[in-house]
Design a protein around this motif. Structure first.
Motif, PDB file in Angstrom:
ATOM      1  N   GLY A  68       3.001  15.472  22.703  1.00 22.17           N
ATOM      2  CA  GLY A  68       4.341  16.075  22.714  1.00 22.17           C
ATOM      3  C   GLY A  68       5.529  14.850  23.049  1.00 22.17           C
ATOM      4  N   GLN A  69       5.164  13.656  22.305  1.00 23.40           N
ATOM      5  CA  GLN A  69       5.968  12.747  22.529  1.00 23.40           C
ATOM      6  C   GLN A  69       6.580  12.208  21.137  1.00 23.40           C
ATOM      7  OE1 GLN A  69       6.840  11.285  25.412  1.00 23.40           O
ATOM      8  NE2 GLN A  69       5.553  12.532  26.246  1.00 23.40           N
ATOM      9  N   HIS A  70       7.412  11.406  21.042  1.00 19.50           N
ATOM     10  CA  HIS A  70       8.157  10.945  19.949  1.00 19.50           C
ATOM     11  C   HIS A  70       7.574   9.469  19.583  1.00 19.50           C
ATOM     12  CE1 HIS A  70      10.704  14.323  19.394  1.00 19.50           C
ATOM     13  NE2 HIS A  70      10.954  14.277  20.585  1.00 19.50           N
ATOM     14  N   PRO A  71       6.622   9.309  18.717  1.00 17.69           N
ATOM     15  CA  PRO A  71       6.227   7.915  18.699  1.00 17.69           C
ATOM     16  C   PRO A  71       7.242   6.713  18.421  1.00 17.69           C
ATOM     17  CG  PRO A  71       5.352   9.188  16.777  1.00 17.69           C
ATOM     18  CD  PRO A  71       6.211  10.006  17.748  1.00 17.69           C
ATOM     19  N   THR A  72       7.054   5.825  18.817  1.00 17.21           N
ATOM     20  CA  THR A  72       8.059   4.729  18.416  1.00 17.21           C
ATOM     21  C   THR A  72       7.610   4.510  16.750  1.00 17.21           C
ATOM     22  OG1 THR A  72       7.930   3.678  20.556  1.00 17.21           O
ATOM     23  CG2 THR A  72       8.285   2.002  18.504  1.00 17.21           C
ATOM     24  N   PRO A  73       8.647   4.211  16.130  1.00 14.73           N
ATOM     25  CA  PRO A  73       8.408   3.928  14.616  1.00 14.73           C
ATOM     26  C   PRO A  73       7.922   2.519  14.468  1.00 14.73           C
ATOM     27  CG  PRO A  73      10.966   4.570  15.150  1.00 14.73           C
ATOM     28  CD  PRO A  73      10.223   4.587  16.610  1.00 14.73           C
ATOM     29  N   TYR A  74       7.285   2.505  13.481  1.00 12.61           N
ATOM     30  CA  TYR A  74       6.702   1.188  13.072  1.00 12.61           C
ATOM     31  C   TYR A  74       7.518   0.383  11.990  1.00 12.61           C
ATOM     32  CZ  TYR A  74       2.270   2.822  15.224  1.00 12.61           C
ATOM     33  OH  TYR A  74       1.529   3.233  16.230  1.00 12.61           O
ATOM     34  N   THR A  75       7.804  -0.912  12.400  1.00 12.17           N
ATOM     35  CA  THR A  75       9.130  -1.549  11.521  1.00 12.17           C
ATOM     36  C   THR A  75       8.308  -2.571  10.413  1.00 12.17           C
ATOM     37  OG1 THR A  75       9.066  -3.423  13.275  1.00 12.17           O
ATOM     38  CG2 THR A  75      10.671  -1.755  13.500  1.00 12.17           C
ATOM     39  N   VAL A  76       7.093  -2.933  10.447  1.00 11.13           N
ATOM     40  CA  VAL A  76       6.287  -3.587   9.598  1.00 11.13           C
ATOM     41  C   VAL A  76       5.481  -2.676   8.926  1.00 11.13           C
ATOM     42  CG1 VAL A  76       4.658  -5.764   9.354  1.00 11.13           C
ATOM     43  CG2 VAL A  76       6.618  -5.759  10.996  1.00 11.13           C
ATOM     44  N   LEU A  77       4.371  -1.571   9.827  1.00 12.41           N
ATOM     45  CA  LEU A  77       3.471  -0.881   9.388  1.00 12.41           C
ATOM     46  C   LEU A  77       4.051   0.264   8.610  1.00 12.41           C
ATOM     47  CD1 LEU A  77       0.429  -1.417  11.663  1.00 12.41           C
ATOM     48  CD2 LEU A  77       1.327  -2.689   9.372  1.00 12.41           C
ATOM     49  N   THR A  78       5.076   0.232   7.593  1.00  7.60           N
ATOM     50  CA  THR A  78       5.817   1.579   7.133  1.00  7.60           C
ATOM     51  C   THR A  78       5.101   2.264   6.219  1.00  7.60           C
ATOM     52  OG1 THR A  78       7.000   0.024   5.347  1.00  7.60           O
ATOM     53  CG2 THR A  78       7.835   0.016   7.533  1.00  7.60           C
ATOM     54  N   ASP A  79       5.447   3.285   5.752  1.00  6.82           N
ATOM     55  CA  ASP A  79       4.915   3.969   4.509  1.00  6.82           C
ATOM     56  C   ASP A  79       4.878   3.133   3.242  1.00  6.82           C
ATOM     57  OD1 ASP A  79       4.221   5.999   6.080  1.00  6.82           O
ATOM     58  OD2 ASP A  79       5.994   7.355   5.674  1.00  6.82           O
ATOM     59  N   ARG A  80       5.920   2.509   2.953  1.00  9.00           N
ATOM     60  CA  ARG A  80       6.004   1.405   2.021  1.00  9.00           C
ATOM     61  C   ARG A  80       4.859   0.549   1.923  1.00  9.00           C
ATOM     62  NH1 ARG A  80      10.382  -1.556  -1.428  1.00  9.00           N
ATOM     63  NH2 ARG A  80       9.001  -2.775  -2.325  1.00  9.00           N
ATOM     64  N   ALA A  81       5.056  -0.067   3.099  1.00 13.86           N
ATOM     65  CA  ALA A  81       3.831  -1.372   3.353  1.00 13.86           C
ATOM     66  C   ALA A  81       2.346  -0.574   3.002  1.00 13.86           C
ATOM     67  CB  ALA A  81       4.066  -1.952   4.631  1.00 13.86           C
ATOM     68  N   ARG A  82       2.286   0.681   3.304  1.00 14.83           N
ATOM     69  CA  ARG A  82       0.940   1.055   3.233  1.00 14.83           C
ATOM     70  C   ARG A  82       0.536   1.329   1.772  1.00 14.83           C
ATOM     71  NH1 ARG A  82      -1.571   4.659   6.336  1.00 14.83           N
ATOM     72  NH2 ARG A  82       0.068   5.314   7.390  1.00 14.83           N
ATOM     73  N   LEU A  83       1.548   1.452   0.857  1.00 15.03           N
ATOM     74  CA  LEU A  83       1.245   1.510  -0.619  1.00 15.03           C
ATOM     75  C   LEU A  83       0.669   0.107  -0.973  1.00 15.03           C
ATOM     76  CD1 LEU A  83       4.244   3.587  -2.045  1.00 15.03           C
ATOM     77  CD2 LEU A  83       1.938   4.426  -1.537  1.00 15.03           C
ATOM     78  N   LEU A  84       1.299  -0.720  -0.270  1.00 15.39           N
ATOM     79  CA  LEU A  84       0.908  -2.181  -0.780  1.00 15.39           C
ATOM     80  C   LEU A  84      -0.446  -2.701  -0.165  1.00 15.39           C
ATOM     81  CD1 LEU A  84       4.485  -4.242  -0.250  1.00 15.39           C
ATOM     82  CD2 LEU A  84       3.155  -3.429  -2.408  1.00 15.39           C
ATOM     83  N   ALA A  85      -0.846  -2.168   1.078  1.00 11.60           N
ATOM     84  CA  ALA A  85      -1.942  -2.309   1.773  1.00 11.60           C
ATOM     85  C   ALA A  85      -3.032  -1.781   0.991  1.00 11.60           C
ATOM     86  CB  ALA A  85      -1.739  -1.799   3.267  1.00 11.60           C
ATOM     87  N   ARG A  86      -2.809  -0.633   0.600  1.00 12.91           N
ATOM     88  CA  ARG A  86      -3.971   0.005  -0.302  1.00 12.91           C
ATOM     89  C   ARG A  86      -4.309  -0.783  -1.244  1.00 12.91           C
ATOM     90  NH1 ARG A  86      -1.352   5.732  -0.058  1.00 12.91           N
ATOM     91  NH2 ARG A  86      -2.305   6.666   1.766  1.00 12.91           N
ATOM     92  N   ALA A  87      -3.687  -1.733  -1.923  1.00  9.20           N
ATOM     93  CA  ALA A  87      -3.910  -2.652  -3.043  1.00  9.20           C
ATOM     94  C   ALA A  87      -5.024  -3.731  -2.299  1.00  9.20           C
ATOM     95  CB  ALA A  87      -2.754  -2.949  -3.675  1.00  9.20           C
ATOM     96  N   TRP A  88      -4.803  -3.832  -1.225  1.00  6.46           N
ATOM     97  CA  TRP A  88      -5.781  -5.134  -0.676  1.00  6.46           C
ATOM     98  C   TRP A  88      -6.754  -4.446   0.139  1.00  6.46           C
ATOM     99  CZ3 TRP A  88      -4.399 -10.021  -1.642  1.00  6.46           C
ATOM    100  CH2 TRP A  88      -3.231 -10.620  -2.278  1.00  6.46           C
ATOM    101  N   PHE A  89      -6.720  -3.457   0.811  1.00  3.10           N
ATOM    102  CA  PHE A  89      -7.688  -3.179   1.983  1.00  3.10           C
ATOM    103  C   PHE A  89      -8.142  -1.577   1.430  1.00  3.10           C
ATOM    104  CE2 PHE A  89      -4.176  -5.496   4.078  1.00  3.10           C
ATOM    105  CZ  PHE A  89      -4.757  -6.558   4.225  1.00  3.10           C
ATOM    106  N   SER A  90      -9.309  -1.486   2.095  1.00  5.79           N
ATOM    107  CA  SER A  90      -9.733   0.183   2.125  1.00  5.79           C
ATOM    108  C   SER A  90      -9.484   0.613   3.264  1.00  5.79           C
ATOM    109  CB  SER A  90     -11.304  -0.068   1.995  1.00  5.79           C
ATOM    110  OG  SER A  90     -11.746   1.231   1.855  1.00  5.79           O
ATOM    111  N   LEU A  91      -8.127   1.374   3.419  1.00  4.84           N
ATOM    112  CA  LEU A  91      -7.836   2.106   4.485  1.00  4.84           C
ATOM    113  C   LEU A  91      -8.653   3.263   4.812  1.00  4.84           C
ATOM    114  CD1 LEU A  91      -3.786   1.639   3.951  1.00  4.84           C
ATOM    115  CD2 LEU A  91      -5.653   0.135   5.151  1.00  4.84           C
ATOM    116  N   ARG A  92      -8.756   3.654   6.196  1.00  7.33           N
ATOM    117  CA  ARG A  92      -9.672   4.748   6.436  1.00  7.33           C
ATOM    118  C   ARG A  92      -8.633   5.604   7.289  1.00  7.33           C
ATOM    119  NH1 ARG A  92     -11.926  -0.167   8.300  1.00  7.33           N
ATOM    120  NH2 ARG A  92     -11.404   0.350  10.551  1.00  7.33           N
ATOM    121  N   LYS A  93      -9.193   6.892   7.269  1.00  4.61           N
ATOM    122  CA  LYS A  93      -8.364   8.089   7.646  1.00  4.61           C
ATOM    123  C   LYS A  93      -8.573   7.923   9.250  1.00  4.61           C
ATOM    124  CE  LYS A  93      -8.241  13.176   8.144  1.00  4.61           C
ATOM    125  NZ  LYS A  93      -7.435  13.985   7.301  1.00  4.61           N
TER     126      LYS A  93
END
Length: 103
Positions: A68-93
């Motif tokens: 029931g909280q509002h999470p603090t937004p991530y300033t480095v681990l953004t959705d855009r950064a996730r797209l780049l990370a997928r190219a480098w790492f095998s991300l897990r659910k």
């Protein structure tokens, strides 16, 4: 893709804030993620395997919302950064914490 010292510190602060917002203990988070306590500490410090840090990020974001909280937004681990990370790492659910089960 790696984080510099400033980005690691900022990410660590955001992860730890969202852990507090979730209301979960480090032990509960580690159990849900199947991390050892040390592996969780390293991920919270953003100094471990980047796939662990991303999984923890997603887990804590869901857990804070589920509590029931509002999470603090991530300033480095953004959705855009996730797209780049997928190219480098095998991300897990990320797993979800069962807030209805007794702790």
């Amino acid at each position: 893709m790696s984080l510099n010292a400033t980005e690691r510190l900022r990410t660590s602060e955001e992860l730890k804030t969202n852990l507090r917002l979730s209301g979960l203990t480090p032990g509960e988070a580690a159990a849900d993620l199947h991390f050892t306590p040390r592996r969780l500490r390293d991920a919270l410090d953003a100094s471990s395997d980047p796939a662990d840090v991303w999984q923890l990020r997603d887990y804590l974001e869901h857990a804070a919302r589920d509590a029931g909280q509002h999470p603090t937004p991530y300033t480095v681990l953004t959705d855009r950064a996730r797209l780049l990370a997928r190219a480098w790492f095998s991300l897990r659910k990320a797993p979800r914490h069962d807030f209805t089960a007794p702790s």
